[in-house]
Design an enzyme around this catalytic site. Structure first.
Site, mmCIF file in Angstrom:
data_model
loop_
_atom_site.group_PDB
_atom_site.id
_atom_site.type_symbol
_atom_site.label_atom_id
_atom_site.label_comp_id
_atom_site.label_asym_id
_atom_site.label_seq_id
_atom_site.Cartn_x
_atom_site.Cartn_y
_atom_site.Cartn_z
ATOM 1 N N GLU A 183 -41.981 12.317 77.436
ATOM 2 C CA GLU A 183 -43.181 12.371 76.596
ATOM 3 C C GLU A 183 -43.728 10.947 76.584
ATOM 4 O O GLU A 183 -43.112 10.053 76.009
ATOM 5 C CB GLU A 183 -42.850 12.811 75.162
ATOM 6 C CG GLU A 183 -41.855 13.974 75.044
ATOM 7 C CD GLU A 183 -42.304 15.233 75.743
ATOM 8 O OE1 GLU A 183 -43.516 15.429 75.907
ATOM 9 O OE2 GLU A 183 -41.432 16.030 76.147
ATOM 10 N N GLY A 217 -40.878 5.678 81.195
ATOM 11 C CA GLY A 217 -40.662 7.042 81.690
ATOM 12 C C GLY A 217 -40.541 7.061 83.213
ATOM 13 O O GLY A 217 -39.664 7.732 83.772
ATOM 14 N N CYS A 250 -49.510 8.047 70.278
ATOM 15 C CA CYS A 250 -49.730 8.365 71.691
ATOM 16 C C CYS A 250 -51.026 9.147 71.865
ATOM 17 O O CYS A 250 -51.658 9.084 72.912
ATOM 18 C CB CYS A 250 -48.554 9.149 72.237
ATOM 19 S SG CYS A 250 -48.156 10.597 71.254
ATOM 20 N N ALA A 290 -45.277 5.129 79.474
ATOM 21 C CA ALA A 290 -45.272 5.656 80.836
ATOM 22 C C ALA A 290 -44.420 4.764 81.743
ATOM 23 O O ALA A 290 -43.673 5.265 82.596
ATOM 24 C CB ALA A 290 -46.700 5.741 81.364
HETATM 25 P P1 NAD Z 1 -40.845 2.098 75.246
HETATM 26 O O1 NAD Z 1 -41.068 2.848 76.498
HETATM 27 O O2 NAD Z 1 -40.937 0.629 75.288
HETATM 28 O O3 NAD Z 1 -39.382 2.417 74.658
HETATM 29 C C1 NAD Z 1 -38.955 3.733 74.367
HETATM 30 C C2 NAD Z 1 -37.434 3.774 74.405
HETATM 31 O O4 NAD Z 1 -36.957 3.585 75.737
HETATM 32 C C3 NAD Z 1 -36.780 2.688 73.569
HETATM 33 O O5 NAD Z 1 -35.663 3.250 72.927
HETATM 34 C C4 NAD Z 1 -36.372 1.654 74.604
HETATM 35 O O6 NAD Z 1 -35.293 0.853 74.224
HETATM 36 C C5 NAD Z 1 -35.995 2.525 75.770
HETATM 37 N N1 NAD Z 1 -36.098 1.881 77.080
HETATM 38 C C6 NAD Z 1 -36.906 0.859 77.457
HETATM 39 N N2 NAD Z 1 -36.754 0.610 78.785
HETATM 40 C C7 NAD Z 1 -35.831 1.479 79.237
HETATM 41 C C8 NAD Z 1 -35.278 1.753 80.526
HETATM 42 N N3 NAD Z 1 -35.637 1.063 81.611
HETATM 43 N N4 NAD Z 1 -34.389 2.762 80.653
HETATM 44 C C9 NAD Z 1 -34.039 3.510 79.588
HETATM 45 N N5 NAD Z 1 -34.535 3.287 78.338
HETATM 46 C C10 NAD Z 1 -35.416 2.301 78.176
HETATM 47 O O7 NAD Z 1 -41.836 2.723 74.181
HETATM 48 P P2 NAD Z 1 -42.244 2.144 72.745
HETATM 49 O O8 NAD Z 1 -43.034 0.893 72.968
HETATM 50 O O9 NAD Z 1 -41.072 2.096 71.858
HETATM 51 O O10 NAD Z 1 -43.187 3.282 72.187
HETATM 52 C C11 NAD Z 1 -44.571 3.319 72.370
HETATM 53 C C12 NAD Z 1 -44.918 4.206 73.546
HETATM 54 O O11 NAD Z 1 -44.454 5.525 73.292
HETATM 55 C C13 NAD Z 1 -46.412 4.351 73.771
HETATM 56 O O12 NAD Z 1 -46.652 4.297 75.149
HETATM 57 C C14 NAD Z 1 -46.731 5.731 73.236
HETATM 58 O O13 NAD Z 1 -47.868 6.332 73.781
HETATM 59 C C15 NAD Z 1 -45.487 6.464 73.590
HETATM 60 N N6 NAD Z 1 -45.334 7.659 72.760
HETATM 61 C C16 NAD Z 1 -45.437 8.892 73.346
HETATM 62 C C17 NAD Z 1 -45.358 10.029 72.561
HETATM 63 C C18 NAD Z 1 -45.435 11.411 73.146
HETATM 64 O O14 NAD Z 1 -44.924 12.332 72.511
HETATM 65 N N7 NAD Z 1 -46.051 11.622 74.291
HETATM 66 C C19 NAD Z 1 -45.182 9.905 71.193
HETATM 67 C C20 NAD Z 1 -45.071 8.627 70.643
HETATM 68 C C21 NAD Z 1 -45.138 7.509 71.431
#
Ligand code: NAD
Length: 470
Positions: free
Chosen positions: A230, A212, A264, A209
Site C-alpha cells: 500500500e 515498496g 496517502c 513507493a
Molecule cells: P516509509 O516507506 O519510509 O516507511 C514505511 C516502513 O517501511 C517503515 O516501518 C520503515 O522503517 C520501513 N522500511 C523503510 N525502508 C525499508 C526497506 N528497504 N525494507 C523494508 N522496510 C523498510 O514510509 P513512511 O515515510 O513511514 O510513510 C509515509 C508514506 O506512506 C507515504 O508515501 C504515504 O503515501 C504512504 N502511505 C500509504 C498508505 C496506503 O494505504 N496506500 C497509507 C499511509 C501512508
C-alpha cells in the site's frame, strides 16, 4: 550484533518521549514460527473472541491512546481520537470481511463427492507500518492477519515506535499470545532483514513507493511469498463548473491539508477549469489563510499540526522553493515559523507554466494548482502520473462524472467528496506506483488467507472405465 537505541521525538515540542532498543529479527521469527501451529489450530471463534477483547482494551484506553498518537505524530487530538475509533471498528469489519471474502463453501454432488472451498493462513506475516497513521494502518493488516490464523511480527515506523508498542500491548493484554503477535523495534535495516528472512511467509506493507519497490525487488526471487504493498499517491482533484464554490473550496482544503497533508490520499494537484478558476481560488485562498496550525493539544483545537520531523519540513520547504525556481507562482507561501520545529503553514503554488512537473509524492501540506482549458485536458492531466491511488471530481454533471470515472486510473474515485477519508468497509488500494493490486481495508482478508479447493468422499469409490487390457 550490537543493539541500536532508537528515540522518538514529539514533533510539536522536540521532546524525546520514548526510547528503546532495536529488536532481534532472528529470535522474533523463530518464536513466531513455533507459535504458528497453535495459533492457526485455534478455533476461528476463539481467535475472533480474542480480537474482540483487544477492541475492548483499546476502548478502555482510548483517551490515553489518542493522546499518545497525537503526541508522537503531532496530529491534533480530535484527529487522533478518530484514529483510535478506526482501530476499534477494524475488528468487526474484519470479522465480516473474513466470512464474506474467505469463508467456507460446500457444494454437494452425490456421485462426485462434495466439493469444498476453504481458506488457510499463510504462516508468519511481517507487517511494516508508516508514521502517519501509526495505529490504524498496521492494525488494518494485523487484525485480519490474526483472525485468519497467521502470526504477525510488526515493525512500526522508526518515527512512531511508542504507538506501535502500545498497539501490541493492547493485543497481549487481550490474551493474544505474546509470540503470535510481536513487536520488532527498528528502522529500515530491521525492515530489510525481516522482509528477507526465510521464515517469513508474507509482507504486508504500508509506506512510500520507494520502499515498496525495494521490498518487491528484494522478494523478486520468492514468488511464493505474499506481498501486499500500500503505497503513496500524487492525487488529482479536478474542479469543473459548480454553483457551490465555497463547498468546493472546503473539499479542496480538506483533501489537501488534513493531517498536514500527510495522508496517502491527500490531494496534491488541483486541476481546475479556467472558467471556475478565479472564483474558486479566491475561496480556497481565503479558507487556507484561516486554517489554524498548532500543537495537538492546543485550545481551541487546530486544523492541523506540524509535519513529522524537521528533516521532512526542510525537504518540503526545498521542494516548494524548487517549484518557484522552475517558474511556479506561489499563491500561499509554505512558511516555517520556527527553524527548530516542523510546523508548516499550508502552501499553494500554481505550477501550470512548469513544463516538466515532477511526478513525485510531496508528503506534506503543498497543493499545486494546474489550470486547464477543458474537461478532456483535465482528465488527461489527472492521469499524468505513475501513481493511481485516489482522485476526485468536484462539480460537473452525472455524465461528466461518468466520463471521469471511466477514464481515471485510480483505486478510489469520488464525486463531490474529498480525495481522502476513505471508508474501512470498502477495499482500499491503488494502481501504478500506489500498490500491487492487493488492496487493503475490506479486501485485506484476501491477502491474509489462501483458498484451498477440495473434492471429498467418505469412502474411496473408483474404477478405471477405459483403456485397460484384459
Ligand atoms: P516509509 O516507506 O519510509 O516507511 C514505511 C516502513 O517501511 C517503515 O516501518 C520503515 O522503517 C520501513 N522500511 C523503510 N525502508 C525499508 C526497506 N528497504 N525494507 C523494508 N522496510 C523498510 O514510509 P513512511 O515515510 O513511514 O510513510 C509515509 C508514506 O506512506 C507515504 O508515501 C504515504 O503515501 C504512504 N502511505 C500509504 C498508505 C496506503 O494505504 N496506500 C497509507 C499511509 C501512508
Amino acid at each position: 550484533m550490537t543493539k541500536e537505541t532508537h528515540f522518538s521525538i514529539a514533533p510539536a515540542t522536540g521532546e524525546q518521549i520514548w526510547s528503546g532498543e532495536s529488536g532481534d529479527v532472528e529470535s522474533a521469527v523463530s518464536r513466531a514460527r513455533r507459535a504458528w501451529p497453535g495459533w492457526a489450530a485455534l478455533a476461528l471463534a476463539n481467535r475472533i473472541e480474542l480480537l474482540r477483547r483487544f477492541a475492548n482494551e483499546v476502548r478502555k484506553g482510548a483517551d490515553e491512546f489518542a493522546e499518545l498518537i497525537a503526541r508522537e505524530t503531532g496530529k491534533p487530538l480530535w484527529e487522533a481520537r478518530t484514529e483510535v475509533d478506526a482501530v476499534i471498528a477494524k475488528v468487526d469489519i474484519s470479522v465480516g470481511a473474513y466470512a464474506e471474502r474467505t469463508g467456507k463453501k460446500k457444494m454437494d454432488s452425490a456421485l462426485q463427492g462434495s466439493a469444498a472451498l476453504r481458506h488457510k493462513p499463510h504462516g508468519v506475516m511481517a507487517v511494516l507500518g508508516p508514521y502517519n497513521f501509526p495505529a490504524h494502518l498496521p492494525n488494518g493488516h494485523m487484525v485480519p492477519a490474526l483472525i485468519a490464523g497467521n502470526c504477525v511480527i510488526f515493525k512500526p515506523s522508526e518515527k512512531t515506535p511508542a504507538v506501535g508498542e502500545k498497539l501490541v500491548e493492547y493485543l497481549h493484554k487481550a490474551g493474544v499470545p505474546e509470540d503470535a503477535v510481536q513487536l520488532l523495534i527498528g528502522g529500515p535495516n530491521e525492515g530489510k532483514d525481516l522482509v528477507a528472512h526465510q521464515g517469513i511467509d508474507g509482507v504486508l506493507f504500508t509506506g512510500s513507493a520507494q520502499t515498496g519497490i525495494a521490498i518487491n525487488r528484494r522478494l523478486a526471487a520468492n514468488p511464493g511469498k505474499i506481498v501486499a504493498l500500500e503505497m503513496g499517491g500524487n492525487n488529482p482533484i479536478v474542479v469543473k463548473d459548480t454553483p457551490k464554490i465555497s463547498d468546493a473550496a472546503a473539499l479542496i482544503v480538506q483533501s489537501a491539508f488534513t493531517t498536514a497533508g500527510q495522508r496517502c490520499t491527500a490531494a496534491r494537484r488541483l486541476i481546475v477549469l479556467e472558467d471556475v478558476h478565479d472564483a474558486l481560488m479566491e475561496e480556497v485562498l481565503a479558507l487556507t489563510k484561516r486554517l489554524v496550525v498548532d500543537e495537538p493539544f492546543a485550545d481551541p483545537q487546530p486544523f492541523m499540526g506540524p509535519v513529522i520531523d524537521n528533516e521532512t519540513a526542510d525537504r518540503l520547504s526545498e521542494s516548494f522553493i524548487a517549484f518557484v525556481t522552475a517558474g511556479g507562482k506561489p499563491l500561499a507561501h509554505l512558511r516555517r515559523p520556527s527553524a527548530e520545529l516542523p510546523f508548516l503553514s499550508p502552501g499553494i503554488i500554481d505550477t501550470t507554466n512548469i513544463e516538466d512537473r515532477p511526478d513525485i509524492e510531496l508528503f506534506g501540506p503543498i497543493l499545486q494548482v494546474i489550470r486547464v482549458p477543458d474537461f478532456d485536458t483535465a482528465i488527461a492531466e489527472a492521469n499524468n502520473t505513475r501513481f493511481g491511488l485516489s482522485a476526485s471530481l468536484i462539480g460537473g454533471s452525472p455524465d461528466d462524472y461518468g466520463r471521469f470515472w471511466a477514464n481515471i486510473r485510480a483505486g478510489i474515485i469520488n464525486w463531490n467528496r474529498p480525495t481522502n477519508g476513505a471508508s474501512s468497509s470498502a477495499p482500499f488500494g491503488g494502481i501504478g506506483l500506489s500498490g500491487n493490486h492487493r488492496p487493503a481495508a475490506y479486501y485485506a482478508a484476501d491477502y491474509c488467507a489462501y483458498p484451498v479447493a477440495s473434492t471429498e468422499m467418505e469412502q474411496p469409490r473408483a474404477n478405471i472405465g477405459i483403456g485397460l487390457a484384459d
